[in-house]
Enzyme design. Sequence first.
Site, PDB file in Angstrom:
ATOM      1  N   GLU A 190       0.849  -1.191   0.000  1.00 30.56           N
ATOM      2  CA  GLU A 190       0.000   0.000   0.000  1.00 30.56           C
ATOM      3  C   GLU A 190       0.884   1.240   0.000  1.00 30.56           C
ATOM      4  OE1 GLU A 190      -1.724   1.605   3.560  1.00 30.56           O
ATOM      5  OE2 GLU A 190       0.417   2.008   3.604  1.00 30.56           O
ATOM      6  N   CYS A 215      -3.356  -4.421   3.837  1.00 32.55           N
ATOM      7  CA  CYS A 215      -2.297  -5.319   4.308  1.00 32.55           C
ATOM      8  C   CYS A 215      -2.312  -6.682   3.623  1.00 32.55           C
ATOM      9  CB  CYS A 215      -2.403  -5.503   5.815  1.00 32.55           C
ATOM     10  SG  CYS A 215      -2.240  -3.966   6.732  1.00 32.55           S
ATOM     11  N   HIS A 259      -2.304 -12.418  10.001  1.00 35.71           N
ATOM     12  CA  HIS A 259      -1.891 -11.025   9.849  1.00 35.71           C
ATOM     13  C   HIS A 259      -1.754 -10.395  11.227  1.00 35.71           C
ATOM     14  CE1 HIS A 259      -1.428  -6.961   8.685  1.00 35.71           C
ATOM     15  NE2 HIS A 259      -2.612  -6.586   9.137  1.00 35.71           N
TER      16      HIS A 259
END
Lengths: 131, 385, 348
Positions: C80, C112, C234
């Site tokens: 990103e 993400c 994550h």
Amino acid sequence: MSTPSRYWREIPQRYRKEANRCAPCDLIYFPPRLICPECGNRALEKTVLAEKGSLMTYTIIRVPPSQFKDQAPYAVGIVEMDDGVKLTGQVVDCEFDKMHTGMRLQMEFRKMYDVGHSGIICYGYKFVPEY
Amino acid sequence: MRDVAVIGVGITKWGEIWKQSLRDIYVETALLALEDAGVDRVDSMYVGSMSPGLFVGQEHIGALLSDYLGQKHIPAVRVESACASGGVAVRMGFMEVASGISDAVLVSGIEKMTDVGGDEATYALGSAADQEYEGYHGLTFPGLYALIARAHMEKYGTTREQLAMVAVKNHKNGANNPNAQFPFEVTVEQVINSVKVADPLNILDCSPITDGAAAVVLVPAEKAREMKKPVIKIVGSGFATDSFALAQRKEITWLEATYLAGQRAYGMAGKKPEDLDLLEVHDCFTIAEICVTEALGVVEKGRGGAAVEAGETALEGRIPVNTSGGLKSKGHPVGATGVAQVMEVVKQLRGEAGKRQVKDPRVGMTQNMGGSGASTVCHIFEREA
Amino acid sequence: MEGIVGYGAYIPRNRIKVEEIAKVWGADAPSYKKGLMLEEKSVPSPDQDTITMSVEASKNALKRANIDPVKIGAVYVGSESHPYAVKPSGTVLAEALGATPECHTADFEFACKAGTEGMFVALNLVKAGAVEFGLGVGADTSQGAPGDALEYSAAAGAAAFIFGRENLVARALETYAFMTDTPDFRRRENKYYPQHGGRFTGDPAYFKHVTGAARGILEKAGAEPQDLDYVIFHQPNGKFPLRVGKLLGFSKEQILPGWLVNKLGNTYSGSSPLGLTSTLDIAKAGDKILLISYGSGAGSDAFIFEVTDHIDKVRDLAPRTRDMLDNNKNYLEYGEYAKFRHKIRKAD
């Protein structure tokens, strides 16, 4: 500062360390040359530089060109690569007081500078302590 | 080849010359040289200038300056070899007179450096280095010489103090030069404690940014003999180049181009280093003078720093170096430097150097260097008995 | 069978501690550290960005893969924080590796999750037989707004995976993707810092998608949590992956080898992929690893890998992730960090 065409032309050297070599003289040229200045040989063959080398001399640049202002102070050295080629480059990720001639270094891909806020981003190799 | 002599020299006060433009500085200086030579008109002109294009956005200055000097229609061209531009212009003039093509050549050097800001000046000077493989990595000119300095210190034990002593010596000489940009003395402590520029070099190890010009008039020696002044002949001229990028030199601390230019000048003149009574050399940074004196053979290889410390190169020393104050104190308007060196040697050989006069010199040498040493031009001058 | 033939990581050496950031904003460091389970985060140097870190991580992957880079037929960088708004990161990467010109490249962006997207596509192109080798990279130099909770976690790092069919380090047993339109976090065009939905980023966003992907892939594989040796989720902060692991029935022992966040921060697209590299660094032949990413917006990609005995031959051909995390660190003060991250307004 680099314009796109001028930057683009050097990509094989800046990104991939492409050099050439005079076989009779057993000398590597970086950037590549069309003619060996030692013997006049024009049939130089392609090669790629070694990744690692030793620091021969260095300085800490405290008054930088404008495009390097964000990075100052920074170290620039001459590094003798393991194939004998001597290269100029920044030495990063090392405290200045820990730098010494003879220290082992390896190349890393880094940003060199931005051409203003809207221009190209220039990349290339720098040196970091060998790990 | 004809013998060539310098019959006129001219210089104006160097420094930050806010009021005058490139052409005005030039004309004022050139007129002084013409007046000193006693000539109104010359056959051709060479102008040593590193980068009028980047410093004032003006190229084609041969034609511009001949026009403003009132030397209508003569051949006039700019000569460029970075910081050695002035010295190379002298060589061009020397060759033109020696060859018989011209009988009077005006050789000058000029740089107007303060019409741009510091960043632009740094950029312009940086263009004398390898832009793609030195400048691209953020290496500056002080940085290049700092690389040489550290290597010299580690190889030969040259000390930080010895580097400073070059500046101290040259400022001491420059204090007696009314045209110098910084005609004052400095101490070793001041140099060592001055602002860091590129370790191990500080600001007082570096020559400054300067506006200025210098000019000389060259004629066949036979013509010079008709004049009342001492005849100062150019007896040797040597010019050499070397690997452009510092990293590619065989030895970082050895100025091969300076060595070769020196050898060529010595060879033409039939002189040896021991024959010299004084030298004007390219001390763009303190370390440069140390390396140059070694390459020219006036001190042993590796002893350049020790020689300064021992006072060997002081005004009253064994072999005075940079009696003018050098680039360090006199200033360094890049293209003008090589011509101003010639002027200083001529003044010394004529016995006109005032408070900085060396006792009765007969032979002097100039050494003017471009970039980090990729080009060097040397001249040897002798006063006719 | 297709899978990973080489993997590599890159973590910049600069760090900033939670205390150093909290001090500037008058925040209570102990409560942040406890609440986020975060001690410090990595910070890129001014000369590092998504592209430079992608190149270094990929070079490490190439060392382990020991293949001719020109055979890489697909190069995907997920981030990103692509340095250019328009102009690919992947072209620089492919050129630096020597993979051009017969190569497909694309830059992915999905908060993400962009890194695992690149991996997902590269792996499946290999599976489809379209390319011999495919490279997927997750890299970010993420920015949190000064003083925002994200500033404590937004970090920098990269992980790269080369997929192929022979000499596998790990076989790819299963893939699965789960996503909905959930605006929990966003950054509009030309805005410097992202904005997030506070607590809305929790249950309806992270937890819903991570558990959705985990349950989906386990069901597809016919597996239970205890069938896996390791799991990587994550890691936006320290707490979320531990909590979601517990919720799904995984133990801390399964999670911790890939749990880097307390010392690394959230490397966004590099986060779960870096966890996979550190897990591969210690895994043995036969170990099964579950990887589940999460990207705001929102979705999760899931993979199950099975480690082969080939890994012992290649593991030490490149630096291990934990070594990069723990060694040669350089702690920054906030002022220096602000300068490095271009948070200081300067003259033009």
